[in-house]
Design a protein around this motif. Structure first.
Motif, PDB file in Angstrom:
ATOM      1  N   GLU A 130       0.900  -1.569  -0.085  1.00  0.00           N
ATOM      2  CA  GLU A 130      -0.075  -0.070   0.264  1.00  0.00           C
ATOM      3  C   GLU A 130       0.550   1.158   0.052  1.00  0.00           C
ATOM      4  OE1 GLU A 130      -3.294   2.071   0.102  1.00  0.00           O
ATOM      5  OE2 GLU A 130      -3.346   0.663  -0.314  1.00  0.00           O
ATOM      6  N   ALA A 131       1.914   1.476   0.861  1.00  0.00           N
ATOM      7  CA  ALA A 131       2.838   2.656   0.618  1.00  0.00           C
ATOM      8  C   ALA A 131       3.612   2.476  -0.090  1.00  0.00           C
ATOM      9  CB  ALA A 131       4.356   2.031   1.665  1.00  0.00           C
ATOM     10  N   LYS A 146      10.409   5.053  -1.990  1.00  0.00           N
ATOM     11  CA  LYS A 146       9.254   3.531  -3.030  1.00  0.00           C
ATOM     12  C   LYS A 146      10.276   2.752  -3.408  1.00  0.00           C
ATOM     13  CE  LYS A 146       8.613   4.292  -7.491  1.00  0.00           C
ATOM     14  NZ  LYS A 146       8.975   2.916  -8.355  1.00  0.00           N
ATOM     15  N   THR A 201       1.515   6.698  -6.391  1.00  0.00           N
ATOM     16  CA  THR A 201       0.705   7.982  -6.917  1.00  0.00           C
ATOM     17  C   THR A 201       0.939   9.151  -6.904  1.00  0.00           C
ATOM     18  OG1 THR A 201      -1.336   6.266  -6.282  1.00  0.00           O
ATOM     19  CG2 THR A 201      -2.130   8.191  -6.735  1.00  0.00           C
ATOM     20  N   GLU A 202       1.952   9.302  -5.678  1.00  0.00           N
ATOM     21  CA  GLU A 202       2.266  10.803  -5.444  1.00  0.00           C
ATOM     22  C   GLU A 202       3.131  11.203  -6.635  1.00  0.00           C
ATOM     23  OE1 GLU A 202       4.468  13.620  -2.416  1.00  0.00           O
ATOM     24  OE2 GLU A 202       4.008  11.428  -2.008  1.00  0.00           O
ATOM     25  N   ARG A 222       1.724   1.866  -3.371  1.00  0.00           N
ATOM     26  CA  ARG A 222       1.515   2.243  -4.748  1.00  0.00           C
ATOM     27  C   ARG A 222       1.092   3.475  -3.805  1.00  0.00           C
ATOM     28  NH1 ARG A 222      -3.045   0.535  -4.206  1.00  0.00           N
ATOM     29  NH2 ARG A 222      -3.804  -1.461  -2.497  1.00  0.00           N
ATOM     30  N   GLN A 223       1.029   3.784  -3.182  1.00  0.00           N
ATOM     31  CA  GLN A 223       0.979   5.335  -2.579  1.00  0.00           C
ATOM     32  C   GLN A 223       1.717   6.552  -4.031  1.00  0.00           C
ATOM     33  OE1 GLN A 223       0.090   5.435   1.740  1.00  0.00           O
ATOM     34  NE2 GLN A 223      -2.466   4.794   1.130  1.00  0.00           N
ATOM     35  N   SER A 224       3.207   5.837  -2.882  1.00  0.00           N
ATOM     36  CA  SER A 224       4.078   6.538  -3.109  1.00  0.00           C
ATOM     37  C   SER A 224       4.379   7.044  -5.178  1.00  0.00           C
ATOM     38  CB  SER A 224       5.865   6.089  -3.146  1.00  0.00           C
ATOM     39  OG  SER A 224       5.776   5.331  -1.570  1.00  0.00           O
TER      40      SER A 224
END
Length: 425
Positions: free
Chosen positions: A37-38, A93, A44-45, A40-42
């Protein structure tokens, strides 16, 4: 290596299945999901920052064209700040990805549903047996005594040259070794396996590809100066032939066989069960490796088990096949069948082969895939088996076929040895 999709789609089932192998997975699975999850969030950012930078670049061009230099410089400072942030996010990431991969490498393969419950070899399930049990009487000798009496194998000389677990084969003993290797290779070729001759050393990537690293690092001989490992089995180099390869559907199934010397440290092995040929640091083995589509892999496994059975039958040895329980399976296997032959002189069963289906576990590490006409690029399933390992086969042949006249050679092996009897000295 399990795929993230397997873990994310079936968290509870993965944890339950791993428990059958005695692996408590709750914490490591939750950490895998958190890191994913971390990551994927990275990503996305990063994508958002890149889009903003591209938009700013267009705005800077328009501002410069309009002669609004101060506004353009402010935008450039904004882009520089975004670039610095992008670098931070990219590094984070990459750190998440490294940690995620390291955790995934520590998770064993999932056992097949038909794997028996159990914690040790005592819980393995016998599925069938065959061959005739010899009747040798009370004067039967174990193979280490026969080897000395007949001057076939010199264990002490091996200790002098290398150390314990490195025997020297002599005379009839050396000829028997060579005969068995050629017999096994010819039988495999006749069964449709393509022979290859692999290197005896592999690099770190190959060790990770088939799952020897990081799980069995302490059991492998490491050549530190060159960063290479002596192979514990030909499975490692042969399966790694297909690392980072996308196969065509028409190429499947792939069936390879290979002879190699095998090297294992066997750290922590002591006692009567390791005497003579029962457990060595260097030994000879012929391996079979299969690669196929997932829906056909268990059909292939059954074929491989049936093939190994023909070998022990032709060697006129009593045998049994065990389906290994969860607690006795290897780290990488989804389902394993062990072959054991009976040693009449030692009065115990000796393992001579393991035949395993790894499903997509090795393939995901190897990035070995095939192109399916309907579904696109998919992971293959990999399988391997010993066909056969020589030391305990030789031990059983010497012990079970001893007689007052000498040691009889199985009929199928005579064309390879050139003799049907090792005469009593």
């Amino acid at each position: 290596m399990l795929t993230l999709k397997q873990i994310k789609d079936n968290r509870a089932e993965v944890i339950l299945k791993l428990a059958k192998k005695g692996f408590k997975a709750d914490d490591i699975i939750d950490e895998v999901l958190r890191l994913d999850e971390a990551r994927r969030q990275s990503q996305t950012e990063l994508d958002s920052l890149l889009a903003e930078q591209n938009q700013c670049a267009r705005e800077i061009g328009a501002l410069m064209k309009a002669g609004q230099k101060d506004e353009a410089e402010a935008k450039k400072a904004q882009v520089a700040s975004m670039k610095a942030r992008s670098k931070e996010v990219e590094e984070a990431k990459e750190a998440y990805e490294r940690e995620l991969r390291n955790l995934l490498l520590q998770i064993p393969n999932l056992p097949n549903d038909i794997v028996p419950e159990g914690k040790s070899a005592a819980d393995n399930l016998e599925v069938r047996s065959g061959g005739r049990m010899p009747e040798l009487g009370t004067t039967a000798k174990p193979h280490w005594d026969l080897a000395k009496e007949y001057d076939l194998i010199d264990f002490e000389l091996g200790v002098k040259i290398s150390g314990a677990g490195f025997p020297v084969y002599k005379g009839y003993g050396a000829r028997l070794q060579r005969a068995l290797i050629n017999f096994f290779l010819d039988q495999a070729r006749e069964a449709g396996f393509v022979e290859v001759q692999p290197p005896y050393v592999v690099n770190e990537d190959s060790g990770y590809g088939t799952g020897q690293l990081p799980d069995k690092e302490g059991q492998m001989y490491h050549i530190g100066l060159d960063g290479l490992y002596l192979i514990p089995t030909a499975e490692v180099p042969v399966t790694n032939i297909y690392r980072d390869v996308i196969l065509s559907e028409a190429e499947l199934p792939i069936k390879n066989t290979a002879y190699s010397a095998c090297f294992r440290r066997e750290a922590g092995s002591y006692g009567k069960d390791v005497r003579g040929l029962n457990r060595l640091h260097q030994f000879d083995k012929v391996e079979i490796v299969c690669i196929d589509k997932p829906e056909r892999s268990y059909e292939r496994l059954d074929e491989m088990v049936a093939y190994v059975q023909t070998l022990v039958d032709k060697l006129e040895l009593p045998w049994r096949i065990l389906r290994l329980c969860g607690g006795d399976m290897s780290f990488t296997s989804a389902l394993t069948y062990d072959f054991e032959v009976y040693s009449a002189a030692q009065q115990r069963w000796l393992e001579v082969s393991s035949v395993s289906n790894f499903e997509s576990y090795q393939a995901n590490r190897l990035k070995c895939r095939y192109r399916d006409a309907q579904t696109g690029v998919q992971l293959v399933h990999t399988l391997n088996g010993s066909a056969l390992a020589l030391p305990r086969i030789v031990a059983a042949l010497l012990e079970n076929h001893q007689s007052p006249e000498g040691i009889h050679i199985p009929k199928a092996l005579v064309p390879y040895t050139g003799f049907d009897l090792i005469p009593a000295p």
